[in-house]
Enzyme design. Structure first.
Site, mmCIF file in Angstrom:
data_model
loop_
_atom_site.group_PDB
_atom_site.id
_atom_site.type_symbol
_atom_site.label_atom_id
_atom_site.label_comp_id
_atom_site.label_asym_id
_atom_site.label_seq_id
_atom_site.Cartn_x
_atom_site.Cartn_y
_atom_site.Cartn_z
ATOM 1 N N ASN A 208 28.008 -45.014 36.459
ATOM 2 C CA ASN A 208 27.385 -45.510 37.665
ATOM 3 C C ASN A 208 27.103 -46.998 37.447
ATOM 4 O O ASN A 208 27.556 -47.575 36.455
ATOM 5 C CB ASN A 208 26.096 -44.736 37.943
ATOM 6 C CG ASN A 208 25.834 -44.633 39.438
ATOM 7 O OD1 ASN A 208 25.900 -45.637 40.144
ATOM 8 N ND2 ASN A 208 25.537 -43.441 39.916
ATOM 9 N N CYS B 64 21.372 -43.074 40.201
ATOM 10 C CA CYS B 64 21.371 -44.169 41.155
ATOM 11 C C CYS B 64 20.187 -45.090 40.902
ATOM 12 O O CYS B 64 19.036 -44.666 40.942
ATOM 13 C CB CYS B 64 21.322 -43.632 42.574
ATOM 14 S SG CYS B 64 21.400 -44.966 43.749
HETATM 15 C C1 FMN Z 1 28.413 -49.976 47.666
HETATM 16 C C2 FMN Z 1 28.327 -48.912 46.619
HETATM 17 C C3 FMN Z 1 27.692 -47.710 46.907
HETATM 18 C C4 FMN Z 1 27.598 -46.708 45.938
HETATM 19 N N1 FMN Z 1 26.998 -45.514 46.244
HETATM 20 C C5 FMN Z 1 26.964 -44.511 45.313
HETATM 21 C C6 FMN Z 1 26.428 -43.237 45.622
HETATM 22 O O1 FMN Z 1 25.979 -42.991 46.742
HETATM 23 N N2 FMN Z 1 26.396 -42.289 44.651
HETATM 24 C C7 FMN Z 1 26.895 -42.519 43.395
HETATM 25 O O2 FMN Z 1 26.865 -41.633 42.537
HETATM 26 N N3 FMN Z 1 27.446 -43.712 43.084
HETATM 27 C C8 FMN Z 1 27.489 -44.710 44.007
HETATM 28 N N4 FMN Z 1 28.065 -45.926 43.688
HETATM 29 C C9 FMN Z 1 28.617 -46.131 42.336
HETATM 30 C C10 FMN Z 1 30.151 -45.938 42.310
HETATM 31 O O3 FMN Z 1 30.497 -44.638 42.683
HETATM 32 C C11 FMN Z 1 30.704 -46.250 40.904
HETATM 33 O O4 FMN Z 1 30.112 -45.374 39.972
HETATM 34 C C12 FMN Z 1 30.425 -47.662 40.463
HETATM 35 O O5 FMN Z 1 30.525 -48.547 41.561
HETATM 36 C C13 FMN Z 1 31.348 -48.162 39.352
HETATM 37 O O6 FMN Z 1 32.695 -48.140 39.732
HETATM 38 P P1 FMN Z 1 33.467 -49.418 40.375
HETATM 39 O O7 FMN Z 1 33.190 -50.593 39.483
HETATM 40 O O8 FMN Z 1 34.893 -49.016 40.422
HETATM 41 O O9 FMN Z 1 32.871 -49.621 41.726
HETATM 42 C C14 FMN Z 1 28.151 -46.924 44.656
HETATM 43 C C15 FMN Z 1 28.795 -48.138 44.378
HETATM 44 C C16 FMN Z 1 28.898 -49.130 45.336
HETATM 45 C C17 FMN Z 1 29.594 -50.413 44.996
#
Ligand code: FMN
Ligand code: FAD
Ligand code: FAD
Ligand code: FMN
Ligand code: FES
Ligand code: FES
Lengths: 275, 308, 308, 275
Positions: C194, C132
Site C-alpha cells: 500500500n 490505508c
Molecule cells: C488515488 C489512490 C487511491 C487508492 N485507494 C486505495 C484503496 O481504496 N484501498 C487500497 O487498499 N489501496 C488504495 N490505494 C493504494 C493502491 O492500491 C496501491 O497499493 C498503491 O498505490 C501502490 O501502487 P502504485 O504505485 O502502482 O499506485 C490507492 C492508491 C491511489 C494512488
C-alpha cells in the site's frame, strides 16, 4: 570543473542497429582535457534520471575548443542525450579522472574491446604528436559494428590496425585476446619487449580486461586499463564507483574509479573481487 | 536586507547558516573544494567512520531508480585512527561546523568512537548513525528499536561533551517513538532521515543489481516521506531537527524548514549539482528576505500553524 | 510460442494472466472501459469500500512529488449497500477476476463486510486493506501492528469462504513480521505494498498541500521499497504474493515477479497511461517467450537464486 | 480517447512577463471536442513529472482537425510543455469532461477572471454559430495581461466586451464581479432576465466563481461554472479531483471535476467545503 558546454554536433553514426552516436562539445573542457579522462554529463533537468552520465573523451581539439565523445545508446540516459539538439548547452563536470600515459618512444599497443575503442581514440590523437609507434588491436562483434564505430578514422590515419570479430565478418574470427597473444608471440614484438620499448593500454568489458591483464603479466608488458563502474558523484565524494587493488604489501584496498581512475595500472587491479 | 540573520543555534551547535552537507555524500570535505570553498556552508558532515578501517561492500554499489539512488557503500572508511591522523587536522582548519558521523556494531564501538572527540578537538558536533541499512551485522538493530537507540545515545553521551546529533532511520513504524527514545538518551539534536531500505533487480541477470542485495534509497523520491517524518518529530519532541532526504533545491529546503527543521542537510543533490548547497543557501536567503523575516529561525515549523 | 501459459493460480485465486489493477486507481471497473475491455486482464481490484458511505477527505487530495503521487482520498466510497446494489451486478459480468477491497474501522466492520461476500457472488477474492494511511481514526493501527493485523484477518476469515488477500502497509519496521501475522490469521494471499505515508508543504501558504495534512505516496518513487518488501516477504512466508508499488512498465512488472510476486497490480501507472496494464501484459509475454519459459509461473522468485 | 496529437504551433504570446503560450494540436481531438472540455496532456516521457496536465480547449476547428489551447507557465509541467517543438506528437487523453451548454437564443453572459477566459473562447466560437447574443465581462490584473491573453481576438470579432483590471490600466478599476453587479442592475438586463433570456457561464479562480455564483443566485441568473482541481487520472478513476455539491435534498455529495465536470451548475457547488 562545472562547465556549460555547447552541443555543436550530436548525431547517429553508422548503422542504426548499432545505436552509436557522436557528440561534439564546444567550451572549456577541451582546454585541459587529457586522453583517458571523462566528462560527467547531465542529460536532463528533471529528476528522472537523477544522475549524470560518465562518458570518455575520444577527441580533444584545444585550438577549436572542442571535445568529441562517442556513445552507445544503452538506456534512458544515453537516449535522452541523443535527443539534445545542437546549440543547446549541457551541464558538464570535468574533465575528470586520470588519463593514459603517453610514452615518448618505442611502441604503444592499444587493445580495445567493442566501444572500448572510443577513449583510445584520444590516446591515438595524443600519441601521434610524439615519436611513438602505435599499434591497434580491436575486437568487435562484427564488421557492421566496427564500420559504424568509425573504423575508417583509424584506417585514414594509416595506423597499424589488426581486427577481430566474433563472427569473422572482419579481421580474425574470435576475440581480441587471441590477436594479442599472437602479436606478443611475434619475434619483433619480443625484441621490443626485451628492450623495454613496449607498453600497452586497454579498454573494454571487464572480462576482456582481465584476460588482457593476464596475458600482459605473463609477457611483462606494462599495462594501463580504463575501467568502468557505476558512478554517482564522479568526483570522489560518494565511494560508489570503487575497484579493488592489491597494494605493494599484498593487502587489498579500494580505489575510486572516478578519482584514482578510470585509468589504472592493469596489474594492480583485482578482477572479480568478491569482497 | 543587511540585517537579515542566517545564523542559527541548534542546542549548542552554532551554525553560521542552516545549510549542511550530509554524511557519505561529501567525502571528508575535500571532494567539492574544487567547486567552492566549503567554509561558506553552515556545516559539513563527513563520511561515517568506524573504529576499524572497512573496505565496505563489493560493487555494484549503486543503482539508479526513478528520482532516487540506491547505495550500498557499506561504510567504507579509513577507520578512527587514520581519520584522526590524516583527515581531522585539515578539517579543523575549515571555517565551518565540522560534524563527524560515527557508526558502530556494538555499544562499545560507539562509546570508543565518542570518547575520541571532545570540545576543542576541532569539530563542532558528533552525529551518531544508528540507522545505516547497509551493514548486515549491525546498525539496523539500533536504529529500528527505541530501546537500543536510547542505549546507544546514552553510551555516547557519557563519553563526549560535544553536541550530540542522533541520526534516525526512516525504516520504522513510528518515527516519534524513536525521536523520544534518543531524547531520553540525551541527544541534543535529531537529524533525519537516513536512507530507506530498497532494492532493484536486474532483468537480464535475474538477480539483485547491488552486490549487497539491498541498499539505501535517497534522493527526491524519498522527500515526501522525509518531510512527513520531520513534521511528526517536530511535534513529538523539543529537540531541534536537521532535516534531509531528497533536498535538491532551495524550495525543498524551505519545505523542510517549514515542517520543523532548524537546519537542512544536502546529500544526493551534490552528485547532480556540486553547487547545490551554495545555491540552496542563496535561495533560503532570498525567500526569507522577500517575506521580510529578520532571522532564518522564524520560518522553522511554520507549517504547523499554532505551534510555529 | 503458442504453448506459453499465462495462467496462474494464487492459492485458489485463478487468474488468466498475472496482471491486476490496484484498488483505488481503477474506479469500479468502468473508468478505463472506454480504452480497452477490462476482461483482458487477469483481475481488477475495485476501490476500497466501507460499511457506510463516505465522503472522504476535503480537497486538495493530490500532490505530485518527484516520480511519485501523494493522495489523501480518504476512502470515499458509496458504502457496502450501494456497492452491492449498483456496482456488483455489472462487475460480476466481467470475464476477469474481480477483487473487492474492504476497509473498516473496527473488527466488526471488517467482519460485516466479509460476510457479504461469498463464493458464487460474482467476485473472485476479497482484499483486506489493513493499511490505508489516510484515515485518521483507523486503518493505520491494524496494519502496523502484527497482533491487530492477525485479528482482522482472523475475523474476516471466519465470515467468508472466498480467497482472502491481506494487503500490507509498508509503513512498518519489519514487513516480514506483518506477513507472518496475516499468514497465521488465515490469509491465502498477501498483496503489497500500500502507500508510504508522506507529505508536501506549500511554500506560499506555508502549510501542508493536502487538506488532510498527510497522504499516501505511490508511483515509481516507491518502487525500490516495494521490490525490497516483496523480496523479503517471499522469503518469510509460503503465501503467494501480489506485488505492486510503482509499476509503470513490463520491465518493472518482471522485477516484482523475479523478486517473488506471483502476480502484479498496476495502480498509479493507469493515470499516466491508461493502456499500461495491457502493455505490461504484452511485455511479460514477450520476456517469457524470448527466454523460452513454458509458463509465467517459472519466473516467480528467480532473483532469490536457490529458492527460486 | 488516448490520442497522439501533432503539435503544429506552440509559441509564447504577448509579453514575456505574462508567461502565456498558445498551442495548436492537429489530430482526432478536434472531431468530437465540445466547448468547455479539456485535454489531459503528457508533457514528458520520463517519470518526473509523473502526471498529465489538464488544459482546457479554447478553440475547435473540426474541418482542419485542430484544437487550440492557451496556457500559462505555472511550474515544471507547463514549462516542459512550452519546450515541445512543432511536428512532435503529444500523448493526449480526451476530449474529457462535460462542456458548457450553448443556449439557442437570448443572451449568454460570459464572466472570466484572468486566464479563465481561455475555455470561454471556445464557447464564443460555438455561440457565434447560433442566434444568441454574447456579452463578455473579463477581469484581469492589468492591461498588459489582457493584451497578452489575446484580448484582440475578442475585439476583432466585434464582441460586446467589458473589462476590468486591478490597477485600472484597462477598463474599470477593480474586480469583474463589480462589472457583473453593474450589468445585472441595468434595466435592459433585468428585462432579459425577467423573460428568462439570460444565462451565464463563468471561469476563473475559485474565490471569483464563488462571488459570481452568489450574485447570480441573488439575481436568478442560471449559471454554469468551469472548475479547476488537481487531477491525476482525468477520467474518473482516482477520486482525486472532487468538488462538493448540495443535492436536491440538501445533502452533500462529491462530484468528480474531471467526469461530472469541469463544467457544473454554479448553484449546486458548495464553495469552500471544509469536509
Ligand atoms: C488515488 C489512490 C487511491 C487508492 N485507494 C486505495 C484503496 O481504496 N484501498 C487500497 O487498499 N489501496 C488504495 N490505494 C493504494 C493502491 O492500491 C496501491 O497499493 C498503491 O498505490 C501502490 O501502487 P502504485 O504505485 O502502482 O499506485 C490507492 C492508491 C491511489 C494512488
Ligand atoms: C569512466 C566511464 C567512461 C565511459 N565512457 C563511455 C563512452 O565513451 N561511451 C559510451 O557509450 N559509454 C561510456 N561509458 C558507459 C556509460 O556511462 C553508460 O553506458 C551510461 O551511463 C548508461 O546510461 P543509460 O541511462 O543510457 O543506461 P541505463 O542502463 O539505463 O543506466 C542505468 C544506470 O546504470 C549506470 N550504467 C549503466 N551502464 C554503465 C556502464 N557501462 N558504466 C557505468 N555505469 C553504467 C548508468 O549510469 C545509470 O546510473 C563510460 C562509463 C564510465 C564509468
Ligand atoms: C479542467 C482544467 C482545465 C484547465 N485549463 C487550463 C488552461 O486552459 N490553461 C491554463 O493555463 N491552465 C489550465 N488549467 C490549470 C493547469 O492544469 C495547471 O496550471 C497545470 O497543471 C500546472 O502544472 P505545472 O506543472 O506547470 O505547475 P505546478 O504548480 O508545478 O504543478 C504541480 C501540481 O499541481 C497541479 N496543479 C497546479 N495548478 C493547478 C491548477 N490550477 N489546476 C489543477 N491542477 C493544478 C499540477 O497538475 C501538478 O500536479 C486547467 C486545470 C484544470 C483542472
Ligand atoms: C552514497 C551515500 C553514502 C552515505 N553514507 C552515509 C554514512 O556513512 N553515514 C550516514 O549517516 N548516512 C549516510 N548516507 C545517508 C545520507 O547522509 C542522507 O541521510 C540520505 O542520503 C538522505 O539524504 P539525501 O536524499 O539528500 O541524500 C549516505 C547516503 C549516500 C547517498
Ligand atoms: S562516483 Fe562517487 S566516488 Fe566515484
Ligand atoms: S482526476 Fe481522477 S477522478 Fe478526476
Amino acid at each position: 570543473m562545472d562547465l556549460k558546454e555547447k552541443v555543436v554536433f550530436n548525431e547517429r553514426i553508422g548503422h542504426p542497429v548499432q545505436g552509436l552516436y557522436k557528440v561534439v562539445l564546444s567550451g572549456e573542457a577541451a582546454k585541459t582535457a587529457r586522453p583517458g579522462q571523462f566528462l560527467h554529463i547531465q542529460v536532463t533537468d528533471t529528476s528522472d534520471p537523477l544522475l549524470r552520465r560518465p562518458l570518455s573523451i575520444a577527441g580533444i581539439d584545444p585550438e577549436r575548443g572542442e571535445v568529441t565523445i562517442y556513445y552507445r545508446i544503452k538506456g534512458k540516459g544515453t537516449e535522452l542525450l541523443s535527443r539534445i539538439p545542437t546549440d543547446q548547452y549541457l551541464s558538464v563536470l570535468g574533465p575528470l579522472g586520470t588519463g593514459f600515459s603517453i610514452p615518448e618512444k618505442g611502441e604503444l599497443l592499444l587493445i580495445a574491446g567493442g566501444i572500448g575503442m572510443f577513449p583510445l581514440f584520444s590516446v591515438i590523437q595524443a600519441a601521434q604528436k610524439v615519436p611513438v609507434k602505435i599499434k591497434v588491436l580491436w575486437g568487435g562483434e562484427n564488421k557492421d559494428f566496427l564500420d559504424s564505430a568509425d573504423l575508417n578514422l583509424l584506417l585514414q590515419k594509416g595506423l597499424d590496425v589488426e581486427l577481430s570479430t566474433l563472427d569473422g565478418s572482419c579481421g580474425e574470427e574470435g576475440l581480441v585476446t587471441a590477436l594479442l597473444e599472437k602479436y606478443l608471440a611475434d619475434k619483433n614484438t619480443q625484441q621490443l619487449l626485451s628492450k623495454g620499448l613496449l607498453r600497452a593500454a586497454a579498454c573494454g568489458p571487464n572480462g576482456m580486461l582481465k584476460a588482457v591483464a593476464g596475458i600482459c603479466r605473463n609477457n611483462d608488458v606494462p599495462l594501463e586499463v580504463s575501467l568502468e563502474e557505476r558512478m554517482a558523484c564522479g568526483v570522489g565524494a560518494c565511494l560508489g564507483c570503487v575497484c579493488t587493488v592489491r597494494d605493494a604489501n599484498g593487502g587489498l584496498k579500494r580505489k575510486r574509479v572516478c578519482k584514482e581512475g578510470p585509468v589504472m595500472n592493469g596489474q594492480e587491479v583485482v578482477w572479480d573481487a568478491d569482497i | 536586507m543587511q540585517t537579515f540573520n542566517l545564523e542559527t543555534d541548534l542546542a549548542g551547535l552554532k551554525l553560521k547558516n542552516p545549510v549542511i552537507t550530509a554524511s557519505g555524500t561529501y567525502g571528508f570535505g575535500e571532494a567539492y573544494a574544487p567547486f567552492y570553498d566549503p567554509s561558506v556552508l553552515g556545516g559539513i558532515t563527513v563520511k561515517g567512520i568506524t573504529p576499524l578501517p572497512r573496505l565496505g561492500n563489493p560493487v555494484p554499489r549503486l543503482a539508479e531508480t526513478p528520482s532516487g539512488l540506491l547505495n550500498s557503500v557499506g561504510l567504507e572508511n579509513p577507520g578512527l585512527e587514520a581519520f584522526l591522523k590524516n583527515y581531522l587536522p585539515e578539517l579543523a582548519l575549515l571555517d565551518t561546523a565540522v560534524i563527524v558521523n560515527i557508526s558502530g556494531f556494538s555499544l562499545e564501538d560507539y562509546a570508543l568512537m565518542a570518547s575520541s572527540f571532545q570540545r576543542g578537538c576541532g569539530i563542532a558536533a558528533l552525529e551518531v548513525n544508528i540507522s545505516c541499512p547497509n551493514i548486515k551485522h549491525g546498525g539496523m538493530a539500533f536504529g529500528t528499536d527505541p530501546k537500543s537507540a536510547e542505549e546507544v545515545i546514552t553510551a555516547v553521551r557519557k563519553e563526549t561533551d560535544l553536541p550530540l546529533i542522533a541520526k534516525l532511520s526512516p525504516n520504522v513504524t513510528d518515527i516519534t517513538a524513536m525521536a523520544k527514545a534518543v531524547e531520553s538518551g540525551g541527544a541534543d539534536i535529531i537529524s533525519l532521515i537516513n536512507t530507506l531500505l530498497g532494492m532493484q533487480i536486474d532483468l537480464n541477470a535475474q538477480k539483485p543489481v547491488l552486490a549487497n542485495t539491498m541498499g539505501g534509497l535517497s534522493g527526491p523520491a524519498v522527500r515526501p516521506v522525509a518531510v512527513r517524518m520531520v513534521y511528526q518529530v517536530y511535534q513529538a519532541v523539543k529537540l531541534p531537527v536537521i532535516g534531509m532526504g531528497g533536498i535538491l533545491t532551495w524550495q525543498d529546503a524551505i519545505e523542510f524548514m517549514l515542517a520543523g527543521a532548524s537546519a537542512v542537510s544536502i546529500g544526493t543533490a551534490n552528485f547532480g549539482n556540486p553547487l547545490a548547497p551554495v545555491e540552496i543557501l542563496e535561495g533560503i536567503k532570498a525567500y526569507c528576505n522577500q517575506r521580510g523575516y529578520q532571522s532564518v529561525k522564524e520560518i522553522v515549523g511554520l507549517a504547523h500553524g499554532q505551534k510555529g
